[in-house]
Scaffold this motif. Sequence first.
Motif, PDB file in Angstrom:
ATOM      1  N   LEU A  80       6.208 -16.385   0.147  1.00  0.00           N
ATOM      2  CA  LEU A  80       5.522 -15.701  -0.946  1.00  0.00           C
ATOM      3  C   LEU A  80       4.479 -14.684  -0.501  1.00  0.00           C
ATOM      4  CD1 LEU A  80       5.013 -18.540  -3.591  1.00  0.00           C
ATOM      5  CD2 LEU A  80       6.807 -16.813  -3.456  1.00  0.00           C
ATOM      6  N   CYS A  81       3.958 -14.838   0.705  1.00  0.00           N
ATOM      7  CA  CYS A  81       2.931 -13.896   1.155  1.00  0.00           C
ATOM      8  C   CYS A  81       3.523 -12.623   1.758  1.00  0.00           C
ATOM      9  CB  CYS A  81       2.004 -14.569   2.179  1.00  0.00           C
ATOM     10  SG  CYS A  81       0.836 -15.727   1.437  1.00  0.00           S
ATOM     11  N   LEU A  82       4.674 -12.720   2.380  1.00  0.00           N
ATOM     12  CA  LEU A  82       5.264 -11.528   2.991  1.00  0.00           C
ATOM     13  C   LEU A  82       5.850 -10.530   1.978  1.00  0.00           C
ATOM     14  CD1 LEU A  82       7.008 -12.885   6.216  1.00  0.00           C
ATOM     15  CD2 LEU A  82       4.858 -11.639   6.018  1.00  0.00           C
ATOM     16  N   PRO A  83       6.490 -10.972   0.887  1.00  0.00           N
ATOM     17  CA  PRO A  83       7.098 -10.012  -0.038  1.00  0.00           C
ATOM     18  C   PRO A  83       6.174  -8.919  -0.581  1.00  0.00           C
ATOM     19  CG  PRO A  83       7.981 -12.171  -0.484  1.00  0.00           C
ATOM     20  CD  PRO A  83       6.890 -12.356   0.540  1.00  0.00           C
ATOM     21  N   PRO A  84       4.930  -9.230  -1.030  1.00  0.00           N
ATOM     22  CA  PRO A  84       4.086  -8.140  -1.519  1.00  0.00           C
ATOM     23  C   PRO A  84       3.808  -7.077  -0.453  1.00  0.00           C
ATOM     24  CG  PRO A  84       3.203 -10.251  -2.217  1.00  0.00           C
ATOM     25  CD  PRO A  84       4.287 -10.548  -1.233  1.00  0.00           C
ATOM     26  N   VAL A  85       3.707  -7.517   0.802  1.00  0.00           N
ATOM     27  CA  VAL A  85       3.476  -6.565   1.892  1.00  0.00           C
ATOM     28  C   VAL A  85       4.743  -5.744   2.135  1.00  0.00           C
ATOM     29  CG1 VAL A  85       2.785  -6.295   4.297  1.00  0.00           C
ATOM     30  CG2 VAL A  85       1.803  -8.145   2.922  1.00  0.00           C
ATOM     31  N   PHE A  86       5.900  -6.406   2.144  1.00  0.00           N
ATOM     32  CA  PHE A  86       7.170  -5.701   2.298  1.00  0.00           C
ATOM     33  C   PHE A  86       7.366  -4.682   1.175  1.00  0.00           C
ATOM     34  CE2 PHE A  86       9.295  -9.522   4.617  1.00  0.00           C
ATOM     35  CZ  PHE A  86       8.636  -9.158   5.781  1.00  0.00           C
ATOM     36  N   VAL A  87       7.023  -5.084  -0.047  1.00  0.00           N
ATOM     37  CA  VAL A  87       7.170  -4.191  -1.204  1.00  0.00           C
ATOM     38  C   VAL A  87       6.278  -2.960  -1.044  1.00  0.00           C
ATOM     39  CG1 VAL A  87       6.692  -3.951  -3.673  1.00  0.00           C
ATOM     40  CG2 VAL A  87       7.893  -5.964  -2.826  1.00  0.00           C
ATOM     41  N   ALA A  88       5.046  -3.178  -0.611  1.00  0.00           N
ATOM     42  CA  ALA A  88       4.121  -2.059  -0.425  1.00  0.00           C
ATOM     43  C   ALA A  88       4.639  -1.073   0.611  1.00  0.00           C
ATOM     44  CB  ALA A  88       2.741  -2.585  -0.007  1.00  0.00           C
ATOM     45  N   ILE A  89       5.322  -1.603   1.647  1.00  0.00           N
ATOM     46  CA  ILE A  89       5.862  -0.727   2.691  1.00  0.00           C
ATOM     47  C   ILE A  89       7.113  -0.005   2.205  1.00  0.00           C
ATOM     48  CG2 ILE A  89       6.904  -0.691   4.990  1.00  0.00           C
ATOM     49  CD1 ILE A  89       5.185  -3.123   5.663  1.00  0.00           C
ATOM     50  N   LEU A  90       8.038  -0.735   1.590  1.00  0.00           N
ATOM     51  CA  LEU A  90       9.321  -0.160   1.184  1.00  0.00           C
ATOM     52  C   LEU A  90       9.204   0.734  -0.041  1.00  0.00           C
ATOM     53  CD1 LEU A  90      11.620  -3.269   1.692  1.00  0.00           C
ATOM     54  CD2 LEU A  90      11.452  -1.239   3.141  1.00  0.00           C
ATOM     55  N   ALA A  91       8.194   0.496  -0.861  1.00  0.00           N
ATOM     56  CA  ALA A  91       8.039   1.310  -2.066  1.00  0.00           C
ATOM     57  C   ALA A  91       7.753   2.763  -1.720  1.00  0.00           C
ATOM     58  CB  ALA A  91       6.901   0.755  -2.927  1.00  0.00           C
ATOM     59  N   ALA A  92       7.061   2.978  -0.609  1.00  0.00           N
ATOM     60  CA  ALA A  92       6.716   4.353  -0.213  1.00  0.00           C
ATOM     61  C   ALA A  92       7.960   5.188   0.089  1.00  0.00           C
ATOM     62  CB  ALA A  92       5.764   4.325   0.976  1.00  0.00           C
ATOM     63  N   PRO A  93       8.840   4.772   0.993  1.00  0.00           N
ATOM     64  CA  PRO A  93      10.031   5.590   1.240  1.00  0.00           C
ATOM     65  C   PRO A  93      10.972   5.669   0.040  1.00  0.00           C
ATOM     66  CG  PRO A  93      10.148   3.509   2.444  1.00  0.00           C
ATOM     67  CD  PRO A  93       8.764   3.630   1.922  1.00  0.00           C
ATOM     68  N   MET A  94      10.987   4.623  -0.797  1.00  0.00           N
ATOM     69  CA  MET A  94      11.840   4.660  -1.981  1.00  0.00           C
ATOM     70  C   MET A  94      11.400   5.744  -2.955  1.00  0.00           C
ATOM     71  SD  MET A  94      12.616   0.648  -2.826  1.00  0.00           S
ATOM     72  CE  MET A  94      13.442   1.084  -4.354  1.00  0.00           C
ATOM     73  N   LEU A  95      10.102   6.035  -2.929  1.00  0.00           N
ATOM     74  CA  LEU A  95       9.572   7.071  -3.815  1.00  0.00           C
ATOM     75  C   LEU A  95       9.312   8.377  -3.068  1.00  0.00           C
ATOM     76  CD1 LEU A  95       7.025   4.935  -5.886  1.00  0.00           C
ATOM     77  CD2 LEU A  95       9.292   5.727  -6.567  1.00  0.00           C
ATOM     78  N   GLY A  96       9.762   8.437  -1.814  1.00  0.00           N
ATOM     79  CA  GLY A  96       9.582   9.659  -1.047  1.00  0.00           C
ATOM     80  C   GLY A  96       8.165   9.885  -0.569  1.00  0.00           C
ATOM     81  N   GLU A  97       7.411   8.806  -0.411  1.00  0.00           N
ATOM     82  CA  GLU A  97       6.029   8.929   0.038  1.00  0.00           C
ATOM     83  C   GLU A  97       5.851   8.244   1.393  1.00  0.00           C
ATOM     84  OE1 GLU A  97       3.750   7.055  -2.968  1.00  0.00           O
ATOM     85  OE2 GLU A  97       4.267   8.500  -4.536  1.00  0.00           O
ATOM     86  N   ALA A 140      12.555 -11.980   2.315  1.00  0.00           N
ATOM     87  CA  ALA A 140      13.338 -10.741   2.203  1.00  0.00           C
ATOM     88  C   ALA A 140      14.050 -10.654   0.856  1.00  0.00           C
ATOM     89  CB  ALA A 140      14.353 -10.668   3.342  1.00  0.00           C
ATOM     90  N   VAL A 141      14.612 -11.777   0.415  1.00  0.00           N
ATOM     91  CA  VAL A 141      15.311 -11.805  -0.874  1.00  0.00           C
ATOM     92  C   VAL A 141      14.342 -11.551  -2.018  1.00  0.00           C
ATOM     93  CG1 VAL A 141      16.547 -13.299  -2.484  1.00  0.00           C
ATOM     94  CG2 VAL A 141      17.165 -13.295  -0.069  1.00  0.00           C
ATOM     95  N   TYR A 142      13.164 -12.176  -1.950  1.00  0.00           N
ATOM     96  CA  TYR A 142      12.182 -11.985  -3.021  1.00  0.00           C
ATOM     97  C   TYR A 142      11.668 -10.553  -3.047  1.00  0.00           C
ATOM     98  CZ  TYR A 142       8.774 -13.396  -6.484  1.00  0.00           C
ATOM     99  OH  TYR A 142       8.065 -13.528  -7.656  1.00  0.00           O
ATOM    100  N   THR A 143      11.639  -9.920  -1.882  1.00  0.00           N
ATOM    101  CA  THR A 143      11.277  -8.501  -1.829  1.00  0.00           C
ATOM    102  C   THR A 143      12.297  -7.673  -2.612  1.00  0.00           C
ATOM    103  OG1 THR A 143      10.222  -8.768   0.331  1.00  0.00           O
ATOM    104  CG2 THR A 143      10.855  -6.535  -0.309  1.00  0.00           C
ATOM    105  N   GLY A 144      13.584  -7.956  -2.387  1.00  0.00           N
ATOM    106  CA  GLY A 144      14.630  -7.269  -3.132  1.00  0.00           C
ATOM    107  C   GLY A 144      14.517  -7.523  -4.618  1.00  0.00           C
TER     108      GLY A 144
END
Length: 314
Positions: free
Chosen positions: A115-132, A176-180
């Motif tokens: 549960l602690c890793l997904p928010p960090v993964f989301v913060a990292i992956l959200a940037a390239p997904m939005l072109g940032e 990883a799954v919860y990040t998805g």
Amino acid sequence: MIQGVLLIALAALLWATTSIVAKFLFSGSDLAPITLAFLRLVVALPFFWVLMRREQRQLRRENPHGNAVGSSLRSLSWKALLPLTALGLFQALYQGSYLMAVDLSGAGIATLISLCLPPVFVAILAAPMLGERPTLTTLIAALGAVVGTGMLVLGDIDTTGNLRLAGILMSLLAAAVYTGFTLTSRYNSVGTPAFTTAFICFFTAALLLLPVALISGGFAALETMELKHWLMVCYIGVVPTGIGYLMFFTGIKSTPATLSSIVVTLEPLFVALLAWFILGEMLGTAGVAGAIILVIAVVVASRNSTVAGANRDG
């Protein structure tokens, strides 16, 4: 707002009891994690069906001409159903991998990693997904998450005397799954109401888990289960899953998004405390330090991600 925060915190506490009760189930019966994941969803489905129907009636009263998205299941288009089905797939994978992680390792370390890793993964992956580009704060949070996870593993080795690699890997898979799941929920949202989303998601997940439980022979253990074991299954399905989500959805209506994301991080801390108090699981000095670093990384990443999202929407 105080009432909303208390409801979210109580929801986090109820969610935290899931892994504790599951650990008792696994140690006291032959119930497999996949089977428990399926039973949990089946028990919770009637609860969410009632909430969904109430939600739809309210939407029809507010929009008598039927213009509201999701005012009935028949009104949902394929465009709306596809992301909901994807959420169900992620939910099925998460339920199975998380409960397997709890079984293979401890409730505390499995939950902290899952549960602690997904928010960090989301913060990292959200940037390239939005072109940032990821911000410096996000990168620092990611580094903190890696360090915290490493210290958790070291603390677990120190207290158990061995590397529970299978449990650690399953926890990472659950993360990883919860990040998805989170990314799909956030960036493919079509405005479907909360309890309609929850029902379709859990129904899809249950359908996907059913053949897995059947093929693996997971239902054979049901014949040997005692009344107390069935009560534990019902508890997991009704209290943390049904009532917990009801409290959470009610609480977020009156709580700012940033504050909500931070309050939710209480769940892994609650699990760690309950696992120590009830199950006698010790994290060790390195593990405790790692847990603190992980939670701080989650708070920073969640706050930074929510603020960034608000800035984009503005």
